[in-house]
Design an enzyme around this catalytic site. Sequence first.
Site, PDB file in Angstrom:
ATOM      1  N   CYS A 118       0.824  -1.202   0.000  1.00 51.89           N
ATOM      2  CA  CYS A 118       0.000   0.000   0.000  1.00 51.89           C
ATOM      3  C   CYS A 118       0.867   1.263   0.000  1.00 51.89           C
ATOM      4  CB  CYS A 118      -0.970  -0.040   1.178  1.00 51.89           C
ATOM      5  SG  CYS A 118      -2.385   1.057   0.991  1.00 51.89           S
ATOM      6  N   HIS A 119       0.817   2.082   1.056  1.00 53.26           N
ATOM      7  CA  HIS A 119       1.570   3.334   1.114  1.00 53.26           C
ATOM      8  C   HIS A 119       3.082   3.122   1.195  1.00 53.26           C
ATOM      9  CE1 HIS A 119      -2.438   4.883   2.082  1.00 53.26           C
ATOM     10  NE2 HIS A 119      -1.983   6.055   1.662  1.00 53.26           N
TER      11      HIS A 119
END
Length: 127
Positions: A118-119
């Site tokens: 994800c991030h």
Amino acid sequence: MPKKILLLAGDYVEDYEIMVPFQMLLMVGHQVHAVCPGKKEGETVATAIHDFEGDQTYSEKRGHNFRLNATFDAIDEKSYDALVIPGGRAPEYLRLTPRVLTIVQHFAAAKKPIAAICHGAQLLSAA
């Protein structure tokens, strides 16, 4: 064959994205060192839980305390076979730490596996 894996963490890392990879990699026999800049073995990072509750974006809630099992300042990235970068809020500020970028650059240049969740991709783009 068991591998030695480095996991980069920080406060408000996504709870599920650090807990599950850490536990699963250990379960299949790998050695995993979870580290955070400015923190030592035995200290903790706060985790965050992102929840979709019907709004246009997710809400963020406090998760667990995740205990680090290695000291950031003591690691030598050359001794690791792979890198794991969980998401959550942590990559937002970890990408501003020059030593973190040097570590990510080492894994990329050495063509060692990097898992960015994800991030966590923010660290890849910053490096």
